[in-house]
Design an enzyme around this catalytic site. Structure first.
Site, PDB file in Angstrom:
ATOM      1  N   GLY A   9       1.824  -8.129 -12.029  1.00 31.42           N
ATOM      2  CA  GLY A   9       0.698  -7.276 -11.658  1.00 31.42           C
ATOM      3  C   GLY A   9       0.891  -5.956 -12.379  1.00 31.42           C
ATOM      4  O   GLY A   9       1.816  -5.195 -12.071  1.00 31.42           O
ATOM      5  N   ARG A  82      -6.757  -3.095  -0.810  1.00 30.71           N
ATOM      6  CA  ARG A  82      -7.881  -2.979   0.126  1.00 30.71           C
ATOM      7  C   ARG A  82      -8.805  -1.826  -0.241  1.00 30.71           C
ATOM      8  O   ARG A  82      -8.433  -0.914  -0.981  1.00 30.71           O
ATOM      9  CB  ARG A  82      -7.387  -2.854   1.556  1.00 30.71           C
ATOM     10  CG  ARG A  82      -6.430  -1.729   1.820  1.00 30.71           C
ATOM     11  CD  ARG A  82      -5.976  -1.803   3.263  1.00 30.71           C
ATOM     12  NE  ARG A  82      -4.832  -0.954   3.510  1.00 30.71           N
ATOM     13  CZ  ARG A  82      -4.561  -0.406   4.679  1.00 30.71           C
ATOM     14  NH1 ARG A  82      -5.363  -0.614   5.697  1.00 30.71           N
ATOM     15  NH2 ARG A  82      -3.492   0.346   4.826  1.00 30.71           N
ATOM     16  N   HIS A 175       4.303  -4.374   8.479  1.00 34.34           N
ATOM     17  CA  HIS A 175       3.651  -3.317   7.695  1.00 34.34           C
ATOM     18  C   HIS A 175       2.175  -3.299   8.065  1.00 34.34           C
ATOM     19  O   HIS A 175       1.324  -3.778   7.345  1.00 34.34           O
ATOM     20  CB  HIS A 175       3.841  -3.645   6.214  1.00 34.34           C
ATOM     21  CG  HIS A 175       3.391  -2.556   5.291  1.00 34.34           C
ATOM     22  ND1 HIS A 175       3.672  -1.230   5.492  1.00 34.34           N
ATOM     23  CD2 HIS A 175       2.682  -2.613   4.135  1.00 34.34           C
ATOM     24  CE1 HIS A 175       3.152  -0.527   4.495  1.00 34.34           C
ATOM     25  NE2 HIS A 175       2.544  -1.345   3.665  1.00 34.34           N
TER      26      HIS A 175
HETATM   27  N1  APR Z   1      -1.260 -13.119 -11.750  1.00 32.12           N
HETATM   28  C1  APR Z   1      -0.890 -11.918 -12.251  1.00 32.12           C
HETATM   29  N2  APR Z   1      -1.531 -10.773 -11.972  1.00 32.12           N
HETATM   30  C2  APR Z   1      -2.572 -10.842 -11.148  1.00 32.12           C
HETATM   31  C3  APR Z   1      -3.009 -12.042 -10.565  1.00 32.12           C
HETATM   32  C4  APR Z   1      -2.298 -13.220 -10.904  1.00 32.12           C
HETATM   33  N3  APR Z   1      -2.629 -14.405 -10.415  1.00 32.12           N
HETATM   34  N4  APR Z   1      -4.070 -11.772  -9.782  1.00 32.12           N
HETATM   35  C5  APR Z   1      -4.292 -10.463  -9.852  1.00 32.12           C
HETATM   36  N5  APR Z   1      -3.391  -9.877 -10.675  1.00 32.12           N
HETATM   37  C6  APR Z   1      -3.283  -8.489 -11.080  1.00 32.12           C
HETATM   38  C7  APR Z   1      -4.628  -7.819 -11.328  1.00 32.12           C
HETATM   39  O1  APR Z   1      -5.158  -8.204 -12.587  1.00 32.12           O
HETATM   40  C8  APR Z   1      -4.261  -6.346 -11.254  1.00 32.12           C
HETATM   41  O2  APR Z   1      -3.926  -5.804 -12.529  1.00 32.12           O
HETATM   42  O3  APR Z   1      -2.717  -7.710 -10.047  1.00 32.12           O
HETATM   43  C9  APR Z   1      -3.010  -6.329 -10.345  1.00 32.12           C
HETATM   44  C10 APR Z   1      -3.237  -5.586  -9.053  1.00 32.12           C
HETATM   45  O4  APR Z   1      -3.406  -4.238  -9.366  1.00 32.12           O
HETATM   46  P1  APR Z   1      -4.427  -3.269  -8.602  1.00 32.12           P
HETATM   47  O5  APR Z   1      -5.746  -3.944  -8.451  1.00 32.12           O
HETATM   48  O6  APR Z   1      -4.373  -1.938  -9.292  1.00 32.12           O
HETATM   49  O7  APR Z   1      -3.792  -3.175  -7.130  1.00 32.12           O
HETATM   50  P2  APR Z   1      -2.543  -2.283  -6.672  1.00 32.12           P
HETATM   51  O8  APR Z   1      -3.011  -1.000  -6.133  1.00 32.12           O
HETATM   52  O9  APR Z   1      -1.507  -2.285  -7.731  1.00 32.12           O
HETATM   53  O10 APR Z   1      -2.033  -3.142  -5.414  1.00 32.12           O
HETATM   54  C11 APR Z   1      -1.446  -4.421  -5.612  1.00 32.12           C
HETATM   55  O11 APR Z   1       0.045  -4.182  -3.765  1.00 32.12           O
HETATM   56  O12 APR Z   1       0.181  -2.428  -2.269  1.00 32.12           O
HETATM   57  C12 APR Z   1      -0.283  -3.731  -2.475  1.00 32.12           C
HETATM   58  O13 APR Z   1      -2.213  -3.964  -1.024  1.00 32.12           O
HETATM   59  C13 APR Z   1      -1.784  -3.822  -2.362  1.00 32.12           C
HETATM   60  O14 APR Z   1      -1.980  -6.210  -2.431  1.00 32.12           O
HETATM   61  C14 APR Z   1      -2.088  -5.022  -3.202  1.00 32.12           C
HETATM   62  C15 APR Z   1      -1.002  -4.983  -4.275  1.00 32.12           C
END
Ligand code: APR
Length: 311
Positions: A9, A82, A175
């Site tokens: 991610g 969220r 959490h």
């Molecule tokens: N494989 C790899 N990456 C993925 C996949 C997947 N199958 N599905 C989604 N992603 C990536 C998205 O493309 C995005 O770049 O995960 C990333 C999530 O980043 P953000 O949308 O910026 O979210 P973020 O604020 O980083 O939070 C991520 O952490 O704190 C928790 O609740 C929050 O569940 C959320 C996670």
């Protein structure tokens, strides 16, 4: 660097964690995301900052998992964050599928890694990763307590106008809204805050801590917190990479500790090279134990939702 951490991610939390890992020169970083170009672009951008930030960590971005092979730690942040009005639990349907799929690939390429879960709802996502990886319980750990206690510490420092470095705080439980901040074990320069603040003020800080994530979501409107969550995940990674034996509140799989069985929930653990090396059992009052039980019940409910989803 002789250590390697993969961050899955490359969004807000993942990219910030990659930045902190590199700037602390803790390891080389592999950044993986499903969106083409994003992990490559962010890794290159971070690499171009390295001469100014004065570090020699290598950061590379990919859309597949081969480059993650042999990682010491994998931090999973993949999933959706969220938006205002949503609870962390509302993310379960989408994020369970993502975390399951990601974990299977991670486990295949790095069978000896320690997995740190950040995706929400945190405690439930730990269960998904635990099952999907087949790893021992010591190597699947959830990031929540370090973040929640950092929020509590920040609020204590603001309230008493002292350095954050003087503060120490413990937050147990899931959490979510049922988390259990423990004022008796929260101190300023070793003095319990119960001797420094009135019950009303402590209750207000506890309440703000429990809804700390929602407070940020309502301000940002387009996503959730990421600076402090990334810092918390990196503190855990550092303790493991350096085999520090550091006691931190983390989501760990309990088998009878605190009277809880077969559940991931936030408790103090000792983090070292092997992951969770010990679960520390502290004495709780009846009231604290009841609050932890309530929190465990809400994680149990999410486990039931996972079962229904077939995750
Ligand atoms: N494989 C790899 N990456 C993925 C996949 C997947 N199958 N599905 C989604 N992603 C990536 C998205 O493309 C995005 O770049 O995960 C990333 C999530 O980043 P953000 O949308 O910026 O979210 P973020 O604020 O980083 O939070 C991520 O952490 O704190 C928790 O609740 C929050 O569940 C959320 C996670």
């Amino acid at each position: 660097m002789d250590k390697k951490v993969t961050v899955i991610g490359a969004g807000n939390v993942g990219a910030t964690a990659a930045q902190r890992l590199a700037e602390k020169e803790l390891c080389d970083v592999v950044l993986i995301d499903i969106v083409e170009g994003v992990p490559q672009g962010k890794a290159l951008d971070l690499t171009e900052a390295a001469p100014i930030e004065k570090h020699d960590a290598h950061i590379k971005g990919f859309n597949s998992y081969e480059a993650s092979a042999g990682s010491d730690i994998v931090i999973i942040t993949a999933g959706i964050p969220r938006k205002p009005g949503m609870s962390r639990d509302d993310l379960i349907g989408t994020n369970a599928g993502i975390v399951k799929n990601v974990t299977k690939q991670v486990a295949a390429f790095s069978p000896d890694a320690v997995i740190i879960i950040v995706s929400n709802p945190l405690d439930a996502m730990c269960h998904v990763a635990f099952e999907a990886s087949g790893f021992p319980k010591s190597r699947v750990i959830g990031m929540a307590g370090v973040l929640d206690s950092a929020r509590f510490r920040a609020f204590i420092a603001m309230e008493l106008n002292v350095s954050v470095e003087n503060t120490h705080a413990f937050v147990l439980g899931g959490h979510g809204d049922t988390m259990v901040p423990l004022p008796r074990y929260s101190t300023v320069a070793g003095i319990p805050i119960t001797e420094l603040l009135s019950k009303d003020r402590i209750d207000a800080l506890v309440k703000r801590t429990a809804s700390g994530g929602a407070e940020i979501v309502s301000l940002l409107k387009t996503g959730s917190a990421y600076y402090a969550p990334a810092s918390a995940a990196v503190e855990m990674a550092e303790a493991i990479l350096k085999d520090k034996k550091k006691i931190l509140p983390c989501a760990a799989y309990l088998e009878g500790e605190y009277g809880i069985n077969g559940l991931f929930i936030g408790v103090p653990v000792k983090l070292g090279a092997k992951g969770v090396e010990e679960i520390i059992q502290i004495k709780l009052t009846g009231e604290e134990q009841a609050a932890l039980k309530k929190s465990a019940d809400s994680v149990e409910e999410l486990k039931a939702v996972l079962k229904k989803l077939g995750a």
